[in-house]
Write a protein that holds these residues in place. Structure first.
Motif, mmCIF file in Angstrom:
data_model
loop_
_atom_site.group_PDB
_atom_site.id
_atom_site.type_symbol
_atom_site.label_atom_id
_atom_site.label_comp_id
_atom_site.label_asym_id
_atom_site.label_seq_id
_atom_site.Cartn_x
_atom_site.Cartn_y
_atom_site.Cartn_z
ATOM 1 N N ASP A 156 0.842 -1.197 0.000
ATOM 2 C CA ASP A 156 0.000 0.000 0.000
ATOM 3 C C ASP A 156 0.879 1.249 0.000
ATOM 4 N N PHE A 157 0.989 1.877 -1.137
ATOM 5 C CA PHE A 157 1.761 3.112 -1.261
ATOM 6 C C PHE A 157 1.273 3.877 -2.477
ATOM 7 N N GLN A 158 1.681 5.114 -2.595
ATOM 8 C CA GLN A 158 1.264 5.947 -3.713
ATOM 9 C C GLN A 158 2.400 6.888 -4.104
ATOM 10 N N ILE A 159 2.610 7.012 -5.411
ATOM 11 C CA ILE A 159 3.582 7.977 -5.931
ATOM 12 C C ILE A 159 2.796 9.177 -6.446
ATOM 13 N N SER A 160 3.008 10.335 -5.834
ATOM 14 C CA SER A 160 2.345 11.567 -6.261
ATOM 15 C C SER A 160 3.262 12.331 -7.204
ATOM 16 N N ILE A 161 2.699 12.775 -8.337
ATOM 17 C CA ILE A 161 3.486 13.477 -9.344
ATOM 18 C C ILE A 161 2.965 14.899 -9.520
ATOM 19 N N GLY A 162 3.868 15.846 -9.564
ATOM 20 C CA GLY A 162 3.528 17.232 -9.863
ATOM 21 C C GLY A 162 4.410 17.766 -10.963
ATOM 22 N N HIS A 163 4.297 19.051 -11.255
ATOM 23 C CA HIS A 163 5.131 19.681 -12.280
ATOM 24 C C HIS A 163 5.306 21.143 -11.895
ATOM 25 N N LEU A 232 -8.403 25.973 -15.781
ATOM 26 C CA LEU A 232 -8.001 27.142 -15.008
ATOM 27 C C LEU A 232 -7.156 28.135 -15.787
ATOM 28 N N THR A 233 -6.631 27.740 -16.941
ATOM 29 C CA THR A 233 -5.708 28.608 -17.649
ATOM 30 C C THR A 233 -5.660 28.313 -19.143
ATOM 31 N N GLU A 234 -5.234 29.329 -19.888
ATOM 32 C CA GLU A 234 -4.957 29.160 -21.302
ATOM 33 C C GLU A 234 -3.480 29.418 -21.581
ATOM 34 N N ASN A 235 -2.696 29.546 -20.510
ATOM 35 C CA ASN A 235 -1.264 29.802 -20.636
ATOM 36 C C ASN A 235 -0.577 28.626 -21.334
ATOM 37 N N ALA A 236 0.146 28.915 -22.409
ATOM 38 C CA ALA A 236 0.745 27.859 -23.231
ATOM 39 C C ALA A 236 1.746 27.016 -22.451
ATOM 40 N N GLN A 237 2.581 27.663 -21.625
ATOM 41 C CA GLN A 237 3.590 26.914 -20.860
ATOM 42 C C GLN A 237 2.937 26.033 -19.802
ATOM 43 N N ALA A 238 1.908 26.542 -19.180
ATOM 44 C CA ALA A 238 1.203 25.757 -18.171
ATOM 45 C C ALA A 238 0.534 24.542 -18.802
ATOM 46 N N LEU A 239 -0.070 24.757 -19.971
ATOM 47 C CA LEU A 239 -0.713 23.649 -20.675
ATOM 48 C C LEU A 239 0.315 22.635 -21.162
ATOM 49 N N SER A 240 1.499 23.121 -21.508
ATOM 50 C CA SER A 240 2.573 22.217 -21.926
ATOM 51 C C SER A 240 2.984 21.301 -20.773
ATOM 52 N N ALA A 241 3.010 21.847 -19.558
ATOM 53 C CA ALA A 241 3.342 21.028 -18.380
ATOM 54 C C ALA A 241 2.297 19.938 -18.177
ATOM 55 N N LEU A 242 1.037 20.277 -18.402
ATOM 56 C CA LEU A 242 -0.034 19.283 -18.270
ATOM 57 C C LEU A 242 0.064 18.226 -19.360
ATOM 58 N N ASP A 243 0.450 18.659 -20.573
ATOM 59 C CA ASP A 243 0.652 17.697 -21.661
ATOM 60 C C ASP A 243 1.737 16.692 -21.292
ATOM 61 N N ARG A 244 2.796 17.198 -20.666
ATOM 62 C CA ARG A 244 3.903 16.333 -20.249
ATOM 63 C C ARG A 244 3.418 15.300 -19.228
ATOM 64 N N LEU A 245 2.633 15.735 -18.277
ATOM 65 C CA LEU A 245 2.118 14.814 -17.268
ATOM 66 C C LEU A 245 1.216 13.758 -17.896
ATOM 67 N N GLN A 246 0.422 14.162 -18.880
ATOM 68 C CA GLN A 246 -0.441 13.204 -19.559
ATOM 69 C C GLN A 246 0.390 12.164 -20.312
#
Length: 390
Positions: A156-163, A232-246
């Motif tokens: 039982d464990f979890q890896i949390s990922i952020g950016h 929450l945003t239309e910022n290109a760099q922020a959306l790029s970070a989300l693309d990376r996580l996906q």
């Protein structure tokens, strides 16, 4: 005399079964990391102060153990392996174009406040993947940490990922200065929504951006969190970070470890050298992460080599503590025996012991005396898997 029997505050002795458990765990973790193609490296326990200075972005100077050498140079006990590995990689792999995978094992030293209740010396084992800026490398590092925790015996464990790029893109768009950004980052990392709202209440920031920052503390959970963050945003760099996580999520599904993974966009590290993903592994029985890691694409530049990198570290002491509280133990080798002999049987005992050792059996020779009787030795040897008597 009484004082010198004790260790200083923040450090401790490890002995007997606990020490054996720790050594077995370290070997297991090392074998897993090696199985991913990582090569061993050792760096010094102490380095020049500048390796961990403010420009590097590691822990504050006040938490370093500092001292001077004979030439008057300021030295520090390493508080963090990553800058040390980055320095060594820049020196020994300066012209290397291929990805370099390095693994290490050793102790780190942080002069924590006594009120924090943390050890000042901890054992860490980790790996750094240098020279690969792909999502493949990010996902490999995370998948490797999952395998480490499984190898330890955890279920039982979890890896949390952020950016960190998501937060910094929004902070730059809002025009926040360095001081305000640091305050906001700390509040978000502590999941202090009220504090975030109060800090930004009198700032000339559009309501939509204030809402985005206030939402950070709730941006954790399953893959669906990425879609919520996009709203929450239309910022290109922020959306790029989300693309990376996906993209990382999709690769982790290929590894078959996605069930151990979640997202936390409010997970912002105090280590300022991180430039992309960050991740931490949590389990029951400990208040701190047992795995920490992330991407640091600009750190090696500080040492003269332009190379992207991603790495992780397993905090062995925290992991061992969690395993103990979950009643998970490492299987200890059943190859230890106590060989009992009388004074006139020494020659026979030495020969017998040599024969057993050649078979891979650990043998301790114990001579029977008036004070150390056979009965006393048999009772003492209850934890031994084998008692041989001559």
């Amino acid at each position: 005399m009484q004082k010198i029997l004790h260790t200083p505050e923040g450090v401790r002795d490890i002995y007997s079964t606990e020490c054996e458990q720790k050594l077995i765990l370290q070997e297991k973790l090392h074998n897993v990391i090696r199985s991913f193609g990582y090569h061993d490296i050792e760096t010094p326990t102490f380095e020049y102060f500048d390796v961990f200075g403010r420009d590097i972005g590691t822990i504050p100077s006040r938490e370093l153990f500092k001292f001077f050498d004979r030439e008057g140079e300021t030295l520090v006990l390493r508080p963090d392996f990553t800058p040390s590995i980055a320095r060594a990689a820049a020196k020994y792999f300066l012209n290397e174009d291929m990805a370099v995978r390095l693994t290490y094992l050793g102790n780190t030293f942080i002069n924590n406040s006594s009120y924090q209740g943390r050890l000042k010396e901890t054992t860490q084992i980790g790996g750094e993947l240098i020279g690969d800026d792909s999502a493949d490398a990010d996902a490999e590092s995370i998948a490797l940490t999952v395998q480490l925790l499984l190898a330890s015996g955890l279920k039982d464990f979890q890896i949390s990922i952020g950016h960190v790029g998501f937060f910094h893109a929004l902070a730059a768009e809002a025009g926040l200065d360095e001081g305000l950004t640091a305050q906001l980052q700390e509040l978000i990392a502590n999941k202090n929504t009220f504090g975030v709202q109060k800090l930004l209440s009198d700032k000339e920031i559009p309501p939509a951006q204030k809402k985005a920052f206030s939402s950070f503390t709730g941006l954790f959970g399953t893959q669906e969190i990425l879609a919520k963050a996009r709203e929450l945003t239309e910022n290109a760099q922020a959306l790029s970070a989300l693309d990376r996580l996906q993209e990382i999520w999709d690769i982790l599904c290929m590894y078959g470890v996605s069930k151990y993974v979640s997202f936390d966009l409010g997970m912002l590290s105090s280590y300022m050298y991180y430039t992309g993903i960050t991740f931490r592994g949590y389990t029951f029985g400990t208040g701190d992460a047992v795995i920490k890691g992330g991407r640091y694409d600009r750190l090696l530049h500080c040492f003269g080599k332009d190379a992207p990198a991603v790495g992780f570290v397993a905090v062995v002491d925290e992991l061992l503590s969690a395993l103990s509280r979950q009643k998970i133990t490492q299987e200890i080798s059943c190859s230890h025996c106590m060989l009992l002999y009388e004074k006139d049987q020494l020659s026979e005992a030495v020969t017998k012991a040599s024969s057993l050792r050649s078979q891979g059996i650990e043998v301790e020779l114990v001579r029977i005396t008036e004070d150390r009787t056979r009965e006393k030795c048999r009772n003492y040897a209850k934890n031994c898997t084998l008692v041989v008597e001559l």
